[in-house]
Design a protein around this motif. Structure first.
Motif, PDB file in Angstrom:
ATOM      1  N   VAL A 114      57.692  42.176  93.848  1.00 41.61           N
ATOM      2  CA  VAL A 114      56.619  42.786  94.642  1.00 41.61           C
ATOM      3  C   VAL A 114      56.748  42.431  96.125  1.00 41.61           C
ATOM      4  CG1 VAL A 114      54.127  43.097  94.851  1.00 41.61           C
ATOM      5  CG2 VAL A 114      55.090  42.511  92.632  1.00 41.61           C
ATOM      6  N   TRP A 122      66.109  42.114  96.581  1.00 40.74           N
ATOM      7  CA  TRP A 122      65.085  42.946  95.918  1.00 40.74           C
ATOM      8  C   TRP A 122      65.755  43.897  94.910  1.00 40.74           C
ATOM      9  CZ3 TRP A 122      64.874  48.354  96.585  1.00 40.74           C
ATOM     10  CH2 TRP A 122      63.817  48.980  95.927  1.00 40.74           C
ATOM     11  N   GLY A 303      51.254  41.577  86.502  1.00 40.83           N
ATOM     12  CA  GLY A 303      51.167  43.036  86.336  1.00 40.83           C
ATOM     13  C   GLY A 303      50.725  43.406  84.930  1.00 40.83           C
ATOM     14  N   ILE A 307      45.999  43.682  85.632  1.00 39.57           N
ATOM     15  CA  ILE A 307      45.885  45.075  86.099  1.00 39.57           C
ATOM     16  C   ILE A 307      45.648  45.991  84.896  1.00 39.57           C
ATOM     17  CG2 ILE A 307      47.015  46.887  87.444  1.00 39.57           C
ATOM     18  CD1 ILE A 307      48.776  44.624  88.657  1.00 39.57           C
ATOM     19  N   THR A 311      42.147  48.069  83.930  1.00 38.52           N
ATOM     20  CA  THR A 311      42.112  49.527  83.764  1.00 38.52           C
ATOM     21  C   THR A 311      41.484  49.892  82.417  1.00 38.52           C
ATOM     22  OG1 THR A 311      44.141  49.604  85.061  1.00 38.52           O
ATOM     23  CG2 THR A 311      43.540  51.618  83.921  1.00 38.52           C
ATOM     24  N   LEU A 362      42.250  56.587  86.413  1.00 37.14           N
ATOM     25  CA  LEU A 362      43.114  56.019  87.468  1.00 37.14           C
ATOM     26  C   LEU A 362      42.989  56.794  88.781  1.00 37.14           C
ATOM     27  CD1 LEU A 362      46.299  55.144  85.380  1.00 37.14           C
ATOM     28  CD2 LEU A 362      44.896  53.524  86.649  1.00 37.14           C
ATOM     29  N   PRO A 367      43.709  50.852  90.428  1.00 37.20           N
ATOM     30  CA  PRO A 367      43.642  49.396  90.641  1.00 37.20           C
ATOM     31  C   PRO A 367      44.059  48.985  92.047  1.00 37.20           C
ATOM     32  CG  PRO A 367      44.771  49.902  88.584  1.00 37.20           C
ATOM     33  CD  PRO A 367      44.518  51.210  89.257  1.00 37.20           C
ATOM     34  N   ARG A 374      52.745  47.910 103.365  1.00 31.63           N
ATOM     35  CA  ARG A 374      54.134  48.014 103.812  1.00 31.63           C
ATOM     36  C   ARG A 374      54.220  47.477 105.249  1.00 31.63           C
ATOM     37  NH1 ARG A 374      56.860  51.988 100.308  1.00 31.63           N
ATOM     38  NH2 ARG A 374      55.431  52.119  98.537  1.00 31.63           N
ATOM     39  N   GLY A 438      51.806  54.235  93.057  1.00 30.32           N
ATOM     40  CA  GLY A 438      52.576  54.266  94.286  1.00 30.32           C
ATOM     41  C   GLY A 438      53.633  55.350  94.232  1.00 30.32           C
ATOM     42  N   SER A 439      54.603  55.257  95.143  1.00 29.76           N
ATOM     43  CA  SER A 439      55.622  56.295  95.226  1.00 29.76           C
ATOM     44  C   SER A 439      56.843  55.747  95.951  1.00 29.76           C
ATOM     45  CB  SER A 439      55.037  57.482  95.996  1.00 29.76           C
ATOM     46  OG  SER A 439      55.986  58.521  96.085  1.00 29.76           O
ATOM     47  N   ARG A 441      60.761  54.232  96.672  1.00 29.81           N
ATOM     48  CA  ARG A 441      61.574  53.118  96.154  1.00 29.81           C
ATOM     49  C   ARG A 441      60.725  51.968  95.646  1.00 29.81           C
ATOM     50  NH1 ARG A 441      67.272  54.161  97.748  1.00 29.81           N
ATOM     51  NH2 ARG A 441      66.972  56.382  98.040  1.00 29.81           N
ATOM     52  N   ARG A 442      59.542  51.742  96.249  1.00 29.50           N
ATOM     53  CA  ARG A 442      58.754  50.580  95.862  1.00 29.50           C
ATOM     54  C   ARG A 442      57.614  50.949  94.925  1.00 29.50           C
ATOM     55  NH1 ARG A 442      60.111  45.515  99.245  1.00 29.50           N
ATOM     56  NH2 ARG A 442      59.511  44.712  97.226  1.00 29.50           N
ATOM     57  N   ILE A 443      57.769  52.062  94.250  1.00 28.81           N
ATOM     58  CA  ILE A 443      56.799  52.444  93.220  1.00 28.81           C
ATOM     59  C   ILE A 443      56.736  51.326  92.174  1.00 28.81           C
ATOM     60  CG2 ILE A 443      58.502  53.637  91.765  1.00 28.81           C
ATOM     61  CD1 ILE A 443      56.410  55.768  91.187  1.00 28.81           C
ATOM     62  N   CYS A 444      55.604  51.228  91.459  1.00 30.90           N
ATOM     63  CA  CYS A 444      55.437  50.189  90.430  1.00 30.90           C
ATOM     64  C   CYS A 444      56.680  50.133  89.526  1.00 30.90           C
ATOM     65  CB  CYS A 444      54.205  50.506  89.594  1.00 30.90           C
ATOM     66  SG  CYS A 444      53.982  49.381  88.206  1.00 30.90           S
ATOM     67  N   ALA A 445      57.191  48.916  89.328  1.00 31.61           N
ATOM     68  CA  ALA A 445      58.384  48.766  88.495  1.00 31.61           C
ATOM     69  C   ALA A 445      58.010  48.637  87.019  1.00 31.61           C
ATOM     70  CB  ALA A 445      59.166  47.540  88.950  1.00 31.61           C
ATOM     71  N   LEU A 449      55.992  49.883  80.662  1.00 32.93           N
ATOM     72  CA  LEU A 449      55.190  48.941  79.865  1.00 32.93           C
ATOM     73  C   LEU A 449      53.697  49.182  80.081  1.00 32.93           C
ATOM     74  CD1 LEU A 449      55.075  46.508  77.963  1.00 32.93           C
ATOM     75  CD2 LEU A 449      55.202  45.011  79.948  1.00 32.93           C
TER      76      LEU A 449
END
Ligand code: HEM
Length: 506
Positions: A114, A122, A303, A307, A311, A362, A367, A374, A438-439, A441-445, A449
């Protein structure tokens, strides 16, 4: 007194000059925004609920605006076209996070996914996470752990809580924490008891507060050497608490491997076994240190528990508020799963009404309404305004999810808006109108799951029980910002069994 007046005037002049110089560099102005006070900027006017405050300011200053918090410049972006400039067109420049000092301390120096800056480290951590831990094969291999934990909690509710008021957030937290710990360890744990669960929940809640709370050390460069609010001390204590959990997990895993021989039970490989395998990897690009492994475990634990359970609580609250929608979901569960059966993960793709309910929840209660901030690695232009290097950039997704220009009756809970074309709004961040994860490259990984656990837990709670408010209780949808937006007051509800065979609750 005179000296103080002179000092304040001088500081104020320097401050205004700084702003003026920055905004006139290259003749591209800074975005508009409230001026605030000298030195402290807008800080004294900002309440605790940043997401509401930022949305209100957006109504005055438009799709992009700035505010000074101490010596820190923040920019808030509200429109989807400007978000595209940040997360797609200039993704490399905006690939970094703005990581406050207490966050760095509490995340092993910001080496987790994160908070790592965009770059080779990263990429390695994210690749390991996505390919080794959350691949379809890995998630399928540990489905039995998730299944067992959901079943155990359903059975516990049936045996101990029928007709009683239950804190839904706490219940959901217990299920997902047990599931995550089992997947981590690769064994069904004896149960994160209420006591341990409550302790862990407290640590994670404190961690979220540290991540969200403004720290004067970050906001005033002159104070960088001092821990004025004691947040760095708190961050160290939080890290120690996580470290205890991870050391316990690693020791336990090592003792199992010693007892069963290398590899342990291959059928039920846990995340930890996979990660510890990478510690000794011959390829240095894939090799992980023990601290990097712990940082990845932290991302999974934070995560995967708080989170997700948060939800679940919002979804259940929305359904209790809308009994007709709840009835529709119950009908769907009866048809797809059957009252003589329990919910399995293979049922989930067929639960289209429930999927729409989760998506609509959502939308209204993401959340992370401001995503995770950024920070541009170099000065750049967005929407015709300068964003200087090092600015904290907040993408106000929460405001966009309630924008009347994008959504009909945006404040109403209408899951059917997601039913017509389920692919129009998925969680992959392609449609910039809807970004709960999010959106770019750094969207939720953790989406694979998150999606599975969210749907499985909610579907199981709803399929096994009818839920209603205890007499005299009223639903309340006020929220509070702690990086993750939570219900201010916990949802409490009473279960009544629904299934036809009692043995399904065993
Ligand atoms: C309802 C559940 C969840 C939601 C709504 C959610 C949402 C988000 C959001 C909005 C971000 C920031 C994206 C951005 O800046 O564009 C994020 C990042 C992240 N999430 Fe999630 N998340 C959830 C569950 C999870 C789970 C279960 C995991 C892990 C098992 C997880 C792991 C991560 C990681 C590692 C990142 C950082 C990605 C990066 O910086 O490259 N999340 N999440």
């Amino acid at each position: 007194m005179e000296i103080i007046t002179i000092l304040v005037t001088v500081f104020a002049l320097i401050w205004f000059l700084c702003i003026f110089r920055k905004s006139n560099k290259d003749n591209v102005p800074l975005p508009p925004g409230p001026l605030g006070l000298p030195i402290v900027g807008y800080l004294p006017f900002l309440g605790n609920n940043l997401h509401h405050e930022f949305t209100k300011l957006g109504q005055i200053y438009g799709p992009i605006y700035k505010l000074w918090l101490g010596s820190k410049l923040c920019v808030v972006i509200n429109s989807s076209s400007l978000k595209k400039e940040v997360v797609r067109d200039q993704y490399k420049i905006f690939g970094n996070r703005d990581t406050p000092v207490a966050t760095l301390i509490s995340t092993y120096g910001g080496i987790d996914i994160v908070f790592s800056p965009y770059g080779p480290h990263w990429k390695k951590m994210r690749k390991t996470f996505v390919h080794e831990i959350l691949s379809n094969a890995s998630l399928d291999a540990c489905y039995s752990f998730r299944r067992e934990e959901v079943k155990k909690t359903i059975s516990q509710v049936y045996n101990e809580n029928i007709g009683m008021a239950i804190d839904i957030g706490e219940l959901a937290f217990l299920i997902v924490t047990n599931a995550v710990m089992s997947m981590m360890l690769g064994e069904t744990i004896q149960g994160v008891t209420h006591v341990v669960g409550a302790e862990l929940r407290k640590v994670i809640a404190e961690h979220m507060l540290i991540l969200a709370k403004p720290n004067v050390t970050d906001l005033f460069s002159l104070l960088a050497w001092f821990d004025v609010q004691g947040m760095e001390r708190q961050a160290k204590e939080i890290l120690q608490s996580y470290d205890k959990v991870f050391n316990y997990a690693i020791e336990r895993h090592t003792s199992i491997v010693v007892a069963k021989g290398v590899g342990g039970n291959e059928q039920r490989k846990g995340f930890l076994q996979v990660l510890l395998g990478l510690r000794d990897h011959v390829d240095s690009d894939s090799k992980l240190t023990i601290t990097q492994i712990k940082a990845l475990l932290m991302d999974i634990l934070v995560g995967g528990t708080d989170i997700v359970s948060n939800t679940v609580e919002w979804v259940m609250a929305k359904l209790i508020q809308h009994p007709k929608v709840m009835e529709k979901v119950h009908e769907e569960l009866t048809e797809v799963v059957g009252l003589n059966n329990i919910v399995e993960e293979f049922h989930l793709p067929k639960l289209r009404n429930l999927d729409a309910v989760v998506k609509e929840t959502l939308r209204l209660h993401p959340p992370f309404p401001l995503l995770v901030s950024r920070c541009p690695s170099t000065s750049c232009t967005v929407g015709g305004y300068t964003i200087p290097k090092g600015t904290t950039v907040h993408l106000n997704v929460g405001a966009m999810h309630r924008d009347p220009d994008l959504w009909g009756n945006p404040l109403e809970f209408r899951p059917e808006r997601f039913l017509n074309d389920p692919n129009l709004f998925d969680y992959r961040g392609n449609n910039l109108q809807y970004l709960p994860f999010g959106s770019g490259r750094r969207i939720c990984a953790g989406i694979p799951l998150a999606e599975k656990m969210l749907m499985h837990v909610v579907a199981s709670l709803l399929h096994c029980f009818k839920w209603e408010l205890p007499p005299g209780q009223v639903l309340d949808f006020s929220d509070k910002f702690c990086i993750v937006v939570k219900k201010k007051n916990p949802l409490v509800a009473m279960p009544t069994p629904r299934l036809s065979k009692l043995e399904l609750y065993e």
